[in-house]
Write an enzyme that holds these catalytic residues in place. Structure first.
Site, PDB file in Angstrom:
ATOM      1  N   SER A   1      -5.979   3.604   4.164  1.00 57.14           N
ATOM      2  CA  SER A   1      -5.357   2.734   3.155  1.00 57.14           C
ATOM      3  C   SER A   1      -6.411   1.922   2.412  1.00 57.14           C
ATOM      4  O   SER A   1      -6.242   0.723   2.147  1.00 57.14           O
ATOM      5  CB  SER A   1      -4.315   1.807   3.787  1.00 57.14           C
TER       6      SER A   1
ATOM      7  N   SER B   1       0.791  -1.234   0.000  1.00 61.19           N
ATOM      8  CA  SER B   1       0.000   0.000   0.000  1.00 61.19           C
ATOM      9  C   SER B   1       0.822   1.283   0.000  1.00 61.19           C
ATOM     10  O   SER B   1       0.250   2.373  -0.070  1.00 61.19           O
ATOM     11  CB  SER B   1      -0.953   0.023   1.202  1.00 61.19           C
TER      12      SER B   1
ATOM     13  N   LYS C   1       0.087   3.807  -2.671  1.00 62.35           N
ATOM     14  CA  LYS C   1      -0.948   4.845  -2.579  1.00 62.35           C
ATOM     15  C   LYS C   1      -0.364   6.250  -2.439  1.00 62.35           C
ATOM     16  O   LYS C   1      -1.084   7.239  -2.623  1.00 62.35           O
ATOM     17  CB  LYS C   1      -1.897   4.536  -1.436  1.00 62.35           C
TER      18      LYS C   1
END
Length: 425
Positions: free
Chosen positions: A113, A57, A60
């Site tokens: 997230s 993640s 992101k």
């Protein structure tokens, strides 16, 4: 025998010196890690920085900065019918046809997230995930992350979705220069108000415990809280393939650092981050290596209305230098022997390379202190040009012949005028 003893004594001292130097660097459990100066990008520590890794993640970070730059945060976005059912992992339970603002989606992407929020952002900006990932890869290369490949907006595992510790540091450095991005990642909670599909508000919580956790971890023999003094972001990540990942940034006394830890387990991701940031703050200090408007040199000017141009430092330069080595930084001035007019004031005409232990740690531009106009005289334009016709031998032959013919003709006319004057006497 004496030489033998001396040899082993020297060997012992060298070994222990090397051991002492290496002991100063942090012992990092992660498979790959890096620590950089957030202002300049100077690398302070690295471990397998260019190895291909799965980012989870931390992807992101790139998704969100693109959304902030290209999207309208106040725009209302309707969730498509596919995303809520095709996304796995962390999410905020988006529903088909649910309406949220781009701002809510960005906050959900960075704080909670949320994979569903990140995917909706990509589709909104580019029309499809495939098109958005093309934008991601293009942006990454523009930033300086040239060894990465992204195939989705969320970081869900795919063998072709990868990056490096160095690339993630470059992406984080770029993103943290944006005020809004920096504000968002410094938060550990955010509330999304009720929508057309949800009657209750949704409270988001960050998994970046560096921002808030009072849980204890052992860092170099000391029990400390996970919350780190001076932390200002950035983003965690986890998948079974990537394991625990963390990009972090902290600031103390005007000194800002960015660390990246990839592929470790459990709280080691926070322990490694503590070690990296401590190493940076404990062993490096900010030194002023160049002064704005500092005189560097005068350079000869070709075809200018002034014979020389003065080169000065374009801006103040502060860089992190190992403590105690501030006076060991050397300058390598790179300037042309001459430069051609016109030259505008502030134009970059060279650079200074700042070197420590024969490595370039930073650079700063040398700029013109004045405006130099091109000398608009005939002799400069015609004679000094490299391909000027006046440098052709045959032209001068023609000029000589024509000049001789004119001279002969002039003498003939003068003789004829004299003869006529005798006839009329």
């Amino acid at each position: 025998m004496r030489k033998f003893i001396v040899f082993f004594l020297v060997l012992f001292l060298v070994f222990n010196f090397e051991k002492h130097v290496l002991a100063n660097e942090p012992d990092i459990s992660a498979e790959a890690a890096i620590l950089i100066d957030a202002n300049t990008g100077t690398i302070l520590y690295e471990k397998n920085t260019h190895s291909k890794m799965f980012p989870a993640s931390t992807t992101k970070i790139l998704t969100a900065i693109i959304a902030i730059e290209k999207g309208n945060l106040e725009q209302k976005i309707t969730v498509d019918k596919e995303t809520p059912y095709e996304i796995k992992g962390s999410h905020i339970s988006l529903e088909p046809d649910e309406v949220l603002t781009m701002k809510d989606l960005v906050y959900a992407t960075l704080i909670e997230s949320a994979n569903d929020a990140a995917t909706v952002i990509g589709k909104q900006i580019s029309g499809s995930t495939e098109k958005f990932t093309k934008l991601m890869n293009s942006k990454a290369k523009e930033i300086g992350a040239k060894n990465s490949n992204f195939v989705n907006a969320s970081g869900l595992h795919d063998d072709n979705h990868y990056t490096t510790a160095h690339d993630l540091a470059m992406i984080a450095k770029y993103a943290m220069e944006n005020d809004l991005f920096r504000d968002i990642v410094s938060l550990y909670t955010y509330k999304i108000e009720p929508t057309n599909k949800k009657s209750d508000s949704r409270t988001l919580w960050s998994s970046n415990k560096l921002l808030y956790s009072t849980d204890k971890i052992n860092v170099d023999g000391k029990n400390v809280t996970i919350k780190y003094d001076g932390i200002i972001g950035v983003k965690t990540g986890y998948t079974p393939e990537a394991q625990s990942c963390l990009v972090a940034s902290a600031e103390r006394n005007g000194q800002r650092l960015i660390s990246v830890v990839l592929k470790t387990t459990g709280n080691n991701v926070f322990i490694d981050t503590h070690k990296l940031l401590n190493y940076g703050f404990d062993n490096f200090s900010s030194a002023r290596l160049a002064f704005k408007n500092e005189f560097i040199d005068n350079i000869d000017v070709e075809n200018g209305d002034k014979p020389i141009v003065t080169g000065i430092v374009g801006n103040d330069l502060y860089s992190l230098v190992p403590k105690g080595k501030e006076n060991e930084v050397k300058r390598n001035i790179v300037l042309p022997e001459k430069i051609s007019a016109p030259i505008s004031k502030g134009q970059v005409i060279g650079k200074i390379e700042l070197k420590l232990d024969d490595k370039i740690i930073d650079t700063v531009n040398i700029v013109s202190a004045m405006e130099i106009n091109q000398k608009a005289t005939f002799d400069v334009i015609a004679m000094n040009s490299k391909d000027s016709i006046f440098k052709k031998w045959w032209l001068w032959l023609i000029i000589l012949v024509v000049g001789w013919r004119i001279s002969v003709e002039f003498r003939r006319r003068r003789i004829r005028r004299r003869r006529k004057s005798y006839l009329y006497r």
